[in-house]
Structure formats: C-alpha cells, structure tokens
Design a protein around this motif. Structure first.
Motif: not given
Length: 316
Positions: A206, A238-239, A241-246, A275
């Motif tokens: 990221n 978008y990617l 954002r969700y790489l962090y959640y993963a 977040h």
C-alpha cells in the motif's frame, strides 16, 4: 550537516521503516516461537539490510533523474534529491556503489555464519531490488511494483530475520555435497511466517500503491505505467482501502501460535486511526499532502504486531 541532509533525502531515510519493521517482526517471531536470538547475526543482517535498502532507493532516484522527460512540475523538483540539491550524478553513483558493497560484505559474513538459504534469498532480494529501479523495463515502471515490494520486503525479510536465529532445519536447508544439491523445506513453518507477515506484505504494497496513485499524472508524462494506470485511479483507491482491512487476517494466527487472545485482539484498536488515515488519503491523494499517511498506517499496523510479540516474549 547540509551533506547529511542531502544524503538522508537521497536515500529517503524515513521510508526505511518499510524494511526495518519486517526485520524486527521476524526477529521477535524467532525469539517467541523458537526461543532463540543471536545478537551478532541480528546486527549483521541489520547492516546489510539497511545499506541495501538505501542503495535501491538511491538507484531509483538516480534512474528517475536519468529517465525523466519532465523535471519540473508535480513537485518533482522537491521529492527527487538529485534535482532539489543539484547533486552530481557521478557522485551519486559512487555513493551507491559504496553502499552496495558494504551491504554485500555484511551479507556474505552473515551467510558464512548461517546456511545457503540466506545466500539464495539474499541473491534473489538483491536482484529484485536492483531490477526494481534499473534495466530496460524496471519493476517500478510496471504494474508489478506492489506485488514485488510487498512479498520481498514484507515476507522475505521477515522470513530471513526469523531464519538466521533458528537452527536452519526448522524452516529450510540447502546443502551442496559434491554434485548433489539437497533442498528441504518445512511447508507448515514457512506458511506460518507467511501468514504473520500479512500486515507487512499488504502495508508495504500500500505504500507503493499510494506513491503510484499520488504520482499517476507525473508517471504518465515520464512513461511509468504503474498499477493505477491500468486499473484506474478509483479502483486503485478502492484496493488501497481494503488491503488495510485485510491486514487484520493475521490475528487468528497469532492466537494459534499461543499469543494470549486478549493481547492479539487488542490489535483491532488500531483500526480506528488506520480508518481515519485511509479516508483522508482517499479524499485527496497527493505526494506532498497525504502520502505520508500510507507510511503512518504501515507503522501503526506493523508496530502493533511487533509490540504484541515483544510482550508475548516477556510473558513467556
């Protein structure tokens, strides 16, 4: 002091956390899981890793300077030290050579004290690190930068840092006897290290992604076709954002390894600042304004694991 400032800017010293944190994570993992730690080997890898990381960054800045079609605008004259400080490219090249040779020397001493596995992985890492910025089509100018930087810095560094403290056979061995080459791999143990490396792999990917998102306009002018160019800026965000959640998928693995559940679950608290930083970057991605939040998120997420493992060592 001015010379030191130029050097720190050339090697982008603050970004070295991207290699130092996986190094600490792997070292603490070995201390916690294998109950072993070697200070001399720790220091040898630290020197080799730090010098090589600075080398690759300096090569990247030098290659960008040589290849750049436009050296003004987009803040280029501020974030490239060679342009900002009017540095002599020949002097930069000599500096790169000195750092590289220092890294190789420390690395070879480390190999002599460990196993051929360290030599093979070190050779691969050196190759990827150099090809990342150098060659007819550098990795940094392709849509593969996030993948290579995440895997090699987030996982390989963590693995080698854990490996040098183990007895070798616990993870993998390479032996050469006459004309016979033997390779033994403990798939389960390597998989465990891969899984605890999820935060560093995704966090480093990221950092690269945020850099490429921020530089997308400049990169197109300079013919750098990175991942955001191919998938579009909105999909890249978008990617991002969700790489962090993963990256929180490693928590169950920490509990499986015996880390107290209450300590492992405490990591979830970091979601709050992470977040907030995600939203701030996504709202206005820029190299000078919000890029640092990607580095900040990486530090928050990864250092949480380092702290948790350190406390687990103390409790153990």
């Amino acid at each position: 002091m001015h010379i030191i400032t130029k050097f720190f800017k050339l090697v982008e010293l603050p970004t070295k956390v991207a290699s130092m944190i996986p190094f600490l994570l792997g070292s603490l993992y070995a201390w916690y899981y294998f109950d072993t730690f070697s200070t001399p080997l720790f220091l040898l890898m630290l020197v080799s890793l730090l010098f090589f990381d600075m080398t690759t960054t300096a090569i990247n800045n030098l290659f960008d300077y040589v290849k750049a079609k436009k050296r003004h605008g987009y803040g280029y004259e501020e974030h490239n030290a060679i342009v900002k400080y009017k540095m002599n490219p020949i002097f930069v090249f000599i500096l790169i050579l000195i750092m590289f040779l220092s890294s190789v020397f420390a690395g070879l001493v480390l190999v002599s004290q460990t196993n051929l596995v360290v030599l093979v992985l070190g050779f691969l890492s050196f190759g990827v690190g150099i090809l990342y910025s150098f060659g007819p089509i550098p990795i940094s100018r392709m849509p593969l930068g996030e993948l290579f930087s995440g895997l090699f810095m987030g996982f390989v560094i963590t693995f080698v840092a854990a490996y040098i403290h183990s007895d070798g056979g616990q993870l993998a061995t390479i032996t050469l006897l006459g004309s016979q080459l033997s390779i033994n791999i403990n798939i389960v143990e390597i998989l465990l290290i891969l899984l605890i490396s999820i935060p560093t792999i995704l966090g480093i990917a990221n950092i690269m992604l945020a850099n490429n998102i921020s530089d997308i306009d400049e990169d197109i002018v300079n013919k750098r076709y990175t991942l955001p160019h191919y998938i579009g800026k909105s999909n890249a965000l978008y990617l991002f954002r969700y790489l962090y959640y993963a990256s929180y998928l490693d928590i169950p693995i920490l509990i499986y390894l015996g880390v107290p559940w209450w300590l492992a679950l405490a990591i979830i608290i970091t979601v709050i600042p992470v977040h907030k930083n995600i939203n701030t970057f996504v709202a206005a991605p820029s190299k000078g304004g919000t890029f640092h939040l990607a580095v900040k998120n990486f530090i928050i997420i990864s250092m949480a694991r380092v702290i948790v493992l350190f406390i687990a060592v103390l409790l153990q």
